[in-house]
Scaffold this motif. Structure first.
Motif, PDB file in Angstrom:
ATOM      1  N   MET A 236      -7.478  -5.371  -2.181  1.00 47.27           N
ATOM      2  CA  MET A 236      -6.562  -4.344  -2.388  1.00 47.27           C
ATOM      3  C   MET A 236      -6.932  -2.994  -3.216  1.00 47.27           C
ATOM      4  O   MET A 236      -7.043  -1.875  -2.985  1.00 47.27           O
TER       5      MET A 236
ATOM      6  N   LYS B 253      -9.495  -0.653  -1.505  1.00 49.07           N
ATOM      7  CA  LYS B 253      -8.684   0.203  -0.634  1.00 49.07           C
ATOM      8  C   LYS B 253      -8.209   1.416  -1.357  1.00 49.07           C
ATOM      9  O   LYS B 253      -7.934   2.652  -1.167  1.00 49.07           O
ATOM     10  N   LEU B 254      -7.466   0.953  -2.482  1.00 48.05           N
ATOM     11  CA  LEU B 254      -6.717   2.050  -3.209  1.00 48.05           C
ATOM     12  C   LEU B 254      -7.644   3.057  -4.036  1.00 48.05           C
ATOM     13  O   LEU B 254      -7.443   4.078  -4.108  1.00 48.05           O
TER      14      LEU B 254
ATOM     15  N   TYR C 253       0.788  -1.090  -0.023  1.00 43.73           N
ATOM     16  CA  TYR C 253      -0.196   0.059  -0.057  1.00 43.73           C
ATOM     17  C   TYR C 253       0.649   1.469  -0.188  1.00 43.73           C
ATOM     18  O   TYR C 253       0.489   2.372   0.431  1.00 43.73           O
TER      19      TYR C 253
ATOM     20  N   LYS D  16      -0.711   0.445   5.693  1.00 38.95           N
ATOM     21  CA  LYS D  16      -2.134   0.899   6.208  1.00 38.95           C
ATOM     22  C   LYS D  16      -2.528   0.398   7.514  1.00 38.95           C
ATOM     23  O   LYS D  16      -3.625  -0.095   7.741  1.00 38.95           O
TER      24      LYS D  16
END
Length: 411
Positions: free
Chosen positions: A181, A184-185, A118, A127
């Protein structure tokens, strides 16, 4: 195609490094011309450098500066672009060694960023806050206020973040390792994003399970990997003759060995240290179950797919990419991160039932062959490279060095 791969490290020591090396091999086997550019930094001492181009890198005190601005990486990449003239550039990890200083050189070339951690939204790449909780803050002053960074590291890493934000548009595409993922990005403005799971090499299935019941773990011995939770759960399971093999090294090694002694399981735990992949696979042939007790939202989890390809059942924390890998109740179990009782119960179910361990291991192998092979991973990237090239109709007519001088990026 001529494909240039960029990655912070060029040794066969970590999951991301092994992925880049296997991708280079797979692309070359399909007739493509591929080169790898990395730093000379080593995460494991005396590991041979396997890159085609290399630049300065360090894991010492200078890293906090060189990961922000690495002039050596800039000049080596510039020379590589002029010499090799790649059709596509594939960047994986670059913000621990190569630095954002390389990004302006890519503005004229089709390129993608495959983020393995991340780092794009967190200076530490995890994170996760120091207390182990998931971080919901935007990177900035909170990184200092929450104790994630020291005053000495905060300023250079904020500069790194500023340069990344300034130049991130050079990438035509971001590739995430899992849909978790990706979410979250995207929540922090990173796009466009596609998902390509890591690939695992195909291998023969392990021998039939035999006594003693054996649990294995592979990974860095650091808090976020959850090895303390595994030790406590293994001790609580109280399975006669059960053995635990732990492969890896890290800052918590001594403390974990002390904990094993305090829990009364020191005689049942074997500390293997860092092992080459082939040796680790040989030692893990006897495993009834592989445990991945991560406390943080690890983007993927190569050790899970490697275990499944071997034919080993998996118990993993239900975080990050693991729910996309483990088919709960079929190929293994998913447990809440940090839940010692739940992990202990899952261990007992497998270590006291050889038939169930065999059944889940066989199901995991079929899932790995179907969804997580290196072949599928490589073919997926070839398709992406071809798609990116098609957006640059003049890319094959303009030499990269000339395009760089002209400041042209075809869209």
């Amino acid at each position: 195609m001529r494909i240039l791969l960029l990655h912070d490290y060029g040794t066969a020591t970590g999951g991301a490094e092994l992925q880049m090396l296997s991708l280079r091999r797979g692309l070359r086997e399909r007739g493509h011309e591929v080169r790898l550019l990395t730093s000379r930094a080593q995460m494991v001492a005396n590991s041979p450098l396997l890159a085609d181009y290399d630049c300065f890198g360090t894991t010492g005190k200078l890293q906090v500066l060189s990961q922000t601005i690495n002039p050596s990486a800039y000049w080596v990449l510039r020379q590589a672009l002029e010499e090799f003239q790649p059709d596509v550039v594939h960047v994986r990890m670059f913000m621990w060694q190569l630095s954002p200083l390389i990004l302006p050189l890519l503005k004229t070339i089709p390129c993608l960023y495959q983020t393995a951690v991340y780092k794009a939204i967190c200076p530490l790449g995890t994170k996760v806050l120091p207390d182990g909780q998931a971080c919901s803050f935007t990177a900035g002053p909170a990184c200092l206020q929450m104790g994630c960074l020291t005053p000495q590291s905060w300023l250079p890493l904020m500069l790194q973040r500023h340069l990344w934000q300034r130049w991130k548009s050079v990438f035509d595409l971001v590739v995430a390792l899992s849909y978790g993922m990706k979410a979250k990005l995207e929540a922090e403005g990173i796009q466009p994003i596609e998902v390509v799971h890591n690939g695992v090499p195909e291998r023969s299935i392990r021998p039939a399970l035999s006594d003693p019941p054996t649990v294995v773990f592979a990974g860095r011995l650091v808090p976020e990997k959850g090895v303390e939770v595994l030790l406590r759960a293994f001790a609580q399971a109280h399975v006669p003759q059960a053995q635990l093999l732990i492969a890896g090294q890290g800052s918590e090694a001594a403390a974990l060995q002390t904990l094993a002694a305090e829990l009364g399981i020191a005689d049942c735990v074997t500390w293997l240290g860092h092992l080459p992949v082939a040796e680790m696979e040989r030692r893990f042939e006897t495993a009834w179950v592989q445990v991945v007790p991560s406390l943080w939202e690890e983007p993927f989890g190569n050790v899970s797919t490697e275990a499944m390809m071997r034919g080993t059942a998996v118990i993993a924390s239900a975080v990050g990419g693991q729910p996309e890998i483990v088919d709960a109740g079929v190929t293994g179990f998913l447990v809440p991160p940090g839940d010692i009782a739940a992990l202990s119960n899952a261990l007992r179910q497998l270590l006291l039932n050889r038939d169930l361990a065999e059944q889940m291991g066989q199901a995991g192998r079929q899932r790995a062959l179907t969804h997580f092979s290196e072949t599928q991973r490589t073919e997926r990237f070839i398709e992406i490279y071809q798609r990116l090239r098609s957006r640059y109709p003049q890319a094959t007519e303009i030499e990269p060095a000339k395009a760089l001088a002209a400041g042209i990026k075809q869209r």
